[in-house]
Write an enzyme that holds these catalytic residues in place. Structure first.
Site, PDB file in Angstrom:
ATOM      1  N   THR A  81     -10.416 -27.614   5.166  1.00  0.00           N
ATOM      2  CA  THR A  81      -9.928 -25.609   4.580  1.00  0.00           C
ATOM      3  C   THR A  81     -10.656 -24.660   5.178  1.00  0.00           C
ATOM      4  OG1 THR A  81      -8.757 -26.782   3.554  1.00  0.00           O
ATOM      5  CG2 THR A  81      -7.912 -24.772   3.389  1.00  0.00           C
ATOM      6  N   PHE A 136     -11.222 -20.617   5.054  1.00  0.00           N
ATOM      7  CA  PHE A 136     -11.147 -19.244   4.193  1.00  0.00           C
ATOM      8  C   PHE A 136     -11.569 -18.549   4.647  1.00  0.00           C
ATOM      9  CE2 PHE A 136     -12.228 -22.982   1.813  1.00  0.00           C
ATOM     10  CZ  PHE A 136     -10.560 -23.479   0.936  1.00  0.00           C
TER      11      PHE A 136
END
Ligand code: PEP
Ligand code: MN
Length: 631
Positions: free
Chosen positions: A529, A531
């Site tokens: 992921t 960010f």
């Protein structure tokens, strides 16, 4: 005239050009834009511009054709954003200034400050010196009023503005106020404008009762020529033959001014209509027409007001106005300007981030977002959990935290569109960095629980889906969706449930004193992921100084015509910018219209500036959402 300087011009050359102009009688202003730096030279020495063109370091010279020079869009193409303390007026923000017509007592201004700041006003207004039509009407509390207002501003952490009516008051007023207001009756009081301009303080300049837009901009020019760059224009209605309203609110002035000038423009629907019942519709209309904000009269007891009671809103009416404006913001592609709650949080630090700050993330402690936050910031940073992504943006904008961290993309599940939309909806925020983490799911339970005891597994639906192969090896175990991975761990810990387990990151196990039964249970190990780290715009500006950029994140819409997007993307290609991401997002309130969200690598500063400049021309609503520094 506008002197466009060569890119990366040496300081000595710049000084030489300035010196050349000043010794010939010009006043010189340096304007540093996103893509170029220019000198604005104003005055009437009347030299041949070719002399300037020949100077070393000058790229081109453009005469300014308008009578107002410093206020003109010819000189500065980008919108000016005026800073008044922590408040910014201009660009894509909507800033609302509110307060009584006149400061009447300490209690009155305190009560109003409380009411309007609670409702979302970002500045407090109120007259201490009142220019009244009748010499027998209340003339204001003078310096005592200024003192009351300063105290109220400090108590509620809200900057204050008040009207200046005489050059003799200018000095003393600078001790109390954050911004001057020059009233309609004094718009052409040139001696006053000179004195006020020379303080360098921000000024809210009302339009005169019978002033043309050009006269109004010339008044702004007076202020700017004498030393302030921070002028906010305020349309407050003009005299016409109409008598049902106190003045005729000229909302068409908004788009007209925005074309002619880079200065922000706000609207005062209170003096514009003179009638309380007309303030809400005209305030909303002004915002819809593109105003950068409003100035509204609010009184805690309008029927007892010493001046302008009939046009002053009750606090409840003001709250409704604020809610209605907020509801309109997505359609306009703008956001409400907020007052930072805690000013110390947005104190600017240049260069490296230091430890005494807080950063917000979405979720409960132990969330993957907190893991990303820990990986990005130094250990001493306090991680502040927020319920929603929107709350992360709010915390950043109110200054409750200095930074926020938001997931934008998962390698398996794709883009988190909500966060791209929020970046567009909060133009006061900027992306200042990124962090990627690998998502390693673990099976977590209370210490002492064995895998064979587990009857139920809790996790976010995505956590359950990403561990399907592992869960298939546990026959008969119920899979229970939960709102959050780390939240599921917290839940089991609270219930002391020895027959259940949760799927979450290892950090969550640590945080809630739970045990990892099995680590790395995700089906596909290539689960990452990414960010974005966000901050308020002014923090981003300081941190960006002197830093090399590796990527730029931007957003724009295109005209509705064949090849419009293609033309934009070609600009990237021709300037050697390697596009890494292209997303289209629907524009709220405009069905079937889209904003394009682009993240691109930049080879060097020069081609980046050139590409951004060309894109700004080729697209609509172009905005840079942030940059990612080179490592
Ligand atoms: C005011 O703002 O209270 C005021 C006197 O406004 P104007 O100068 O627009 O009449
Ligand atoms: Mn008034």
């Amino acid at each position: 005239m506008i002197i466009v300087l060569e890119q990366h011009i040496a300081d000595e050359k710049k000084a030489h050009i300035r010196d050349f102009l000043e010794t010939r009688g010009y006043q010189v202003r340096e304007i540093i834009g996103e893509v170029e730096t220019v000198f604005g030279a104003v005055g009437t020495p009347g030299i041949d511009i070719r002399e300037v063109e020949l100077l070393d370091g000058v790229s081109k010279v453009v005469p300014i054709t308008r009578p107002y020079k410093l206020a003109s869009r010819e000189l500065k193409r980008e919108d000016t954003v005026v800073s008044i303390g922590p408040v910014k007026i201009g660009g894509n923000r909507i800033a609302v200034i509110a307060g009584p017509c006149a400061i009447e007592s300490r209690d009155q201004i305190f009560a109003t400050a409380e009411a309007v700041s609670k409702a979302g006003a970002v500045m407090l207004r109120g007259g201490a010196y009142k220019p009244r039509t009748s010499p027998y009407s209340f003339q204001g509390l003078g310096e005592e009023g200024l003192r009351f207002m300063r105290e109220a501003g400090d108590a509620y952490n809200i900057p204050i503005t008040t009207e200046v009516v005489s050059p003799n008051h200018v000095d003393i007023m600078t001790r109390y106020i954050d911004a001057f207001q020059v009233g309609a009756r004094n718009m052409q009081n040139f001696e006053l404008l000179k004195e006020v301009g020379a303080t360098g303080f921000p000024v809210i300049l009302k339009r005169g009762l019978a002033a043309t837009i050009e006269e109004w901009l010339m008044a702004a020019e007076y202020l700017m020529a004498h030393g302030t760059d921070n002028v906010v224009l305020c349309e407050r209605g003009i005299r016409t033959f109409e008598t049902y309203t106190r003045n005729t609110l000229d909302l068409s002035a908004i788009p007209v001014v925005q074309k002619l000038s880079h200065l922000p423009i706000i609207v005062d629907p209170s003096h514009g209509t003179g009638l309380r019942g007309k303030v809400l519709p005209m305030g909303l209309a002004a915002v819809a027409a593109g105003a950068n904000g409003l100035m509204v009269e609010v009184h805690t007891n309008p029927d007892q007001a010493l001046s302008d009671g009939p046009q002053s809103l009750f606090p409840e009416q003001f709250e409704k106005l604020m809610r209605d404006i907020e509801a309109m913001t997505p359609v306009l592609g703008k956001s409400m300007e907020h007052l930072p709650k805690k000013q110390h949080e947005i104190i600017l630090t240049s260069g490296k981030t230091t430890g005494q700050y807080r950063a917000a993330f979405q979720g409960v402690h132990g969330a993957y977002s907190e893991e990303a936050l820990r990986a990005y910031f130094p250990d001493e940073f306090e991680a502040v959990p927020c319920r929603s992504f929107r709350d992360v943006f709010e915390a950043v904008m109110t200054g409750e935290v200095k930074y926020g961290i938001i997931p934008v993309e998962n390698s398996l599940a794709g883009v988190i569109h909500e966060n791209l939309d929020l970046l567009m909806r909060y133009p006061g925020t900027r992306v200042i960095g990124e962090r990627e983490i690998r998502i390693i799911h673990s099976l977590i339970a209370l210490p002492g629980t064995g895998v064979s005891q587990v009857k139920r597994v809790y996790s976010h639906p995505q956590g359950l889906a990403q561990c399907e192969a592992f869960l298939d090896t546990l026959p008969g175990v119920e899979r229970i969706p939960f709102f959050d991975t780390a939240g599921a761990v917290a839940h089991l810990s609270k219930l002391q449930d020895f027959e259940s387990a949760a799927i979450a990151g290892e950090v969550a196990a640590e945080y809630y004193h739970m045990e990892v039964l099995k680590e790395g249970i995700e089906t596909n190990p290539k689960n990452y992921t990414r960010f974005y780290v966000i901050s308020r715009e002014e923090v981003a500006e300081v941190e960006a100084k002197g830093r090399k950029v590796s990527r730029v994140i931007m957003v724009f819409s295109t005209p509705d015509e064949p090849g419009a997007l293609f033309k934009c993307l070609r600009i990237l290609a021709e300037n050697g910018l390697n596009m890494k991401k292209l997303e289209s997002r629907p524009i709220l309130g405009k069905p079937w219209e889209y904003m394009f969200f682009v993240e691109t690598e930049v080879p060097n500063q020069q081609s980046c500036s050139k590409a951004l400049e060309e894109l700004r021309e080729a697209s609509d609503n172009f905005r840079v959402l942030g940059t990612i520094p080179a490592r």
